[in-house]
Write a protein that holds these residues in place. Structure first.
Motif, PDB file in Angstrom:
ATOM      1  N   GLY A  17      30.908  26.990  40.921  1.00 13.31           N
ATOM      2  CA  GLY A  17      32.276  27.530  40.981  1.00 13.31           C
ATOM      3  C   GLY A  17      33.285  26.472  41.392  1.00 13.31           C
ATOM      4  N   GLU A  18      32.870  25.587  42.293  1.00 10.19           N
ATOM      5  CA  GLU A  18      33.796  24.543  42.748  1.00 10.19           C
ATOM      6  C   GLU A  18      34.118  23.571  41.606  1.00 10.19           C
ATOM      7  OE1 GLU A  18      31.673  23.009  46.108  1.00 10.19           O
ATOM      8  OE2 GLU A  18      31.956  24.879  47.231  1.00 10.19           O
ATOM      9  N   THR A  19      33.090  23.207  40.835  1.00  9.49           N
ATOM     10  CA  THR A  19      33.304  22.257  39.742  1.00  9.49           C
ATOM     11  C   THR A  19      34.153  22.870  38.635  1.00  9.49           C
ATOM     12  OG1 THR A  19      31.197  21.241  40.198  1.00  9.49           O
ATOM     13  CG2 THR A  19      32.134  20.820  38.035  1.00  9.49           C
ATOM     14  N   TRP A  20      33.769  24.061  38.212  1.00  7.46           N
ATOM     15  CA  TRP A  20      34.477  24.665  37.076  1.00  7.46           C
ATOM     16  C   TRP A  20      35.781  25.320  37.494  1.00  7.46           C
ATOM     17  CZ3 TRP A  20      33.839  23.654  32.124  1.00  7.46           C
ATOM     18  CH2 TRP A  20      32.726  22.869  31.803  1.00  7.46           C
ATOM     19  N   GLY A  21      35.833  25.809  38.733  1.00 11.12           N
ATOM     20  CA  GLY A  21      37.090  26.381  39.226  1.00 11.12           C
ATOM     21  C   GLY A  21      38.197  25.339  39.235  1.00 11.12           C
ATOM     22  N   ARG A  22      37.831  24.085  39.492  1.00  7.81           N
ATOM     23  CA  ARG A  22      38.823  23.007  39.521  1.00  7.81           C
ATOM     24  C   ARG A  22      39.601  22.940  38.221  1.00  7.81           C
ATOM     25  NH1 ARG A  22      35.571  18.202  40.057  1.00  7.81           N
ATOM     26  NH2 ARG A  22      37.077  17.521  38.532  1.00  7.81           N
ATOM     27  N   HIS A  23      38.906  23.135  37.105  1.00 10.83           N
ATOM     28  CA  HIS A  23      39.603  23.050  35.821  1.00 10.83           C
ATOM     29  C   HIS A  23      40.632  24.173  35.704  1.00 10.83           C
ATOM     30  CE1 HIS A  23      36.984  19.876  34.680  1.00 10.83           C
ATOM     31  NE2 HIS A  23      35.908  20.628  34.757  1.00 10.83           N
ATOM     32  N   TRP A  24      40.248  25.356  36.186  1.00  8.19           N
ATOM     33  CA  TRP A  24      41.211  26.453  36.120  1.00  8.19           C
ATOM     34  C   TRP A  24      42.392  26.183  37.058  1.00  8.19           C
ATOM     35  CZ3 TRP A  24      42.368  29.675  32.587  1.00  8.19           C
ATOM     36  CH2 TRP A  24      43.353  30.627  32.856  1.00  8.19           C
ATOM     37  N   LEU A  25      42.099  25.613  38.205  1.00 12.63           N
ATOM     38  CA  LEU A  25      43.187  25.318  39.156  1.00 12.63           C
ATOM     39  C   LEU A  25      44.194  24.358  38.521  1.00 12.63           C
ATOM     40  CD1 LEU A  25      41.198  25.062  42.506  1.00 12.63           C
ATOM     41  CD2 LEU A  25      42.683  26.913  41.748  1.00 12.63           C
ATOM     42  N   ASP A  26      43.709  23.446  37.673  1.00 11.25           N
ATOM     43  CA  ASP A  26      44.642  22.565  36.954  1.00 11.25           C
ATOM     44  C   ASP A  26      45.500  23.375  35.995  1.00 11.25           C
ATOM     45  OD1 ASP A  26      43.734  20.336  38.226  1.00 11.25           O
ATOM     46  OD2 ASP A  26      42.441  19.653  36.586  1.00 11.25           O
TER      47      ASP A  26
END
Ligand code: HEC
Ligand code: HEC
Length: 463
Positions: A226-235
């Protein structure tokens, strides 16, 4: 001299600044005398195409990309020289000159490749809807492949599509990756970190045919996924912990939205729900307290983003916030730059200004901005868990009582002071003994009798 390339191979989004800030400015202030529409072209300079300013007018190129100081156009709008001041009758506003400077400094990206530009022809919605990305999703038949023995009995659908295309193009496929290479890719893809030597050993020595699948499941189930892929959404959601866009204000609760996104990935939240919660979570019925809080936090999506909270034109600020929300919803959820339709029908996608303002009406009625000298955003309290709520209520009750008692005591004190006409004293030595009555305020002559001084204002009788 810097040669201006006329190729159009620019990164997507590079022209946004031009479209939003520069083109409208040139159109408003310069085209009257410097475009193909001008009754009489002035100074031989065209500003309605890139070639126009690159070739320049009577004095040569008007803009040197990346070099504001060396650009005649910027000197003209700065009113620095007496002999060339543009526009001739008035000076541009500070922010307009700054925008031109910023654009030139960044390379003067300009999509207007044609010598002249035709008038807007309007959009053809029916034709626009035929574009591939606006057509409904359909299932494509997976190509049947007959890989050589040992070359992919376990081929997935995506592999088959790739192999079919490679075959069509006459390209030979590469060998399958070695297990340790595959493992490394898997780790980077799913959790953003390489495997440790022990993890490599474990994988290579695991004889089970399900080793790969089990590892994928384990990585998908780890919090780092979640931390790795959530980062892309946060961008995509333009996440930051401060506002930017003017004086930068801190979003002190932004971390809640960050955690919401990470948890959404880790909990496999369905994507449609993920979208709804971020746009309208506060309006969705929630079963539990936790769910309600989670949905409030999700709407932080609309509050994030750069806004100039110091903008004094409050109605403009409100529409700037709405514009930013529409723009972000368009980019994040539709893969489109809806923001262009604020001023004219979208040139490429089937989005008329009517649709823009229909959406703007919805966001305009969504309260996310708190107007003020320095404006801010609407904050909602989350519902605390029952035991904490009780503790808060108890604390509020107690401090309330204490405050009431303090207020009463102060009132009492004032009353005493008024009736006795005496101010209070502070006794810092609890052993002190009272041996007389306190005197009021009075002045005393100095020993020489020449100066009046203030002393002994709380002098004690009898000492
Ligand atoms: C009302 C008409 C008018 C408008 C509006 C106008 N200009 Fe001009 N511009 C002129 C005239 C006339 C000249 C030639 C005058 C001269 O050489 O002194 C000129 C010349 C120039 C030149 C020098 C061209 C050369 O090669 O000698 C530049 C650069 C320029 N204008 C930029 C601008 C920009 C940028 C704007 C808009 C912000 C603008 N102008 C708006 C009338 C106008
Ligand atoms: C702040 C208002 C505004 C925004 C936002 C805006 N434009 Fe424009 N645009 C204009 C104006 C004004 C013109 C000039 C119209 C004319 O020449 O008749 C224009 C003209 C154009 C043209 C010239 C072609 C034509 O039909 O005249 C294109 C292409 C264009 N815009 C694309 C875009 C794109 C893409 C975006 C979004 C990234 C965008 N615009 C955002 C105001 C805006």
């Amino acid at each position: 001299m810097v040669v201006v390339g006329l190729s159009n191979a620019r990164a997507a989004g590079e022209f946004d600044y031009f479209e939003k800030e520069i083109r409208p400015l040139l159109h408003k202030h310069c085209y009257k005398c410097h475009s193909t529409e001008a009754e009489k072209l002035k100074g031989g300079l065209l500003l309605d195409s890139r070639r126009g300013w690159a070739t320049g007018g009577d004095s040569g190129p008007a803009i040197v990309p990346g070099d504001p100081e060396g650009s005649l156009l910027l000197r003209a709008v700065s009113y620095a020289d007496d002999d060339l001041q543009m526009p001739p009758k008035y000076k541009l506003a500070d922010h307009e000159r700054a925008a031109l400077g910023k654009w030139v400094e960044a390379g003067a990206a300009d999509p207007r490749d044609h010598q002249t530009e035709g008038k807007a022809e309007g959009i053809d919605l029916t034709k626009g809807r035929e574009f591939w990305s606006f057509r409904p999703v359909t299932n494509q038949a997976v190509p049947k492949m007959n890989p050589a023995p040992g070359q992919g009995e376990n081929l997935g659908a995506i592999d088959r599509f790739i192999l079919a295309r490679l075959a069509k193009e006459g390209i030979e496929r590469v060998d399958l990756a070695r297990p340790e290479t595959l493992l490394r890719r898997l780790y980077f893809d799913l959790i953003g970190l390489p495997p440790t030597p022990e993890q490599i050993d474990d994988f290579l020595t695991d004889p089970s045919p399900e080793a790969y699948e089990r590892l994928v499941d384990r990585l998908l189930g780890s919090p780092q996924f979640g931390e790795t892929w959530g980062r892309h959404w946060l961008d995509v959601a333009r996440f930051a912990e401060s506002s930017g866009g003017g004086r930068s204000l801190m979003f002190k609760d932004a971390w809640r939205f960050r955690d919401y996104v990470i948890n959404a990935f880790n909990d496999d939240k369905p994507f449609d729900q993920f979208i709804r919660e971020q746009i309208a979570g506060d309006l969705m019925p929630a079963g539990t307290r936790e769910q309600q809080n989670e949905r409030f936090v999700a709407t932080g999506f609309l509050a994030l983003g750069p806004h100039n909270y110091e903008l004094q034109d409050k109605e403009l600020l409100r529409m700037e916030v709405v514009d930013e929300q529409i723009e972000t919803v368009g980019r994040a959820f539709l893969g489109m730059t809806l923001g262009c339709a604020r001023c004219h029908d979208h040139k490429f996608d089937p989005v008329p200004t009517d649709d823009y303002y229909a959406l703007a009406g919805i966001f305009r009625s969504t309260q996310s901005l708190v107007p003020g000298n320095v404006s801010s955003w609407v904050a909602r309290e989350l519902e605390p868990e029952p035991t904490l709520k009780k503790a808060i209520e108890q604390h509020t009750g107690e401090t309330g009582e204490a405050n009431a008692a303090l207020k009463a005591a102060k009132k009492e004190l004032r009353k005493v002071e008024e009736t006795s006409g005496k101010t209070g004293i502070i006794v810092d030595d609890l052993q002190a003994e009272k041996i007389g009555d306190w005197d009021g305020w009075h002045y005393e002559q100095t020993a020489q009798g020449s100066k009046a001084g203030l002393s002994g204002n709380l002098a004690q009788n009898g000492t």
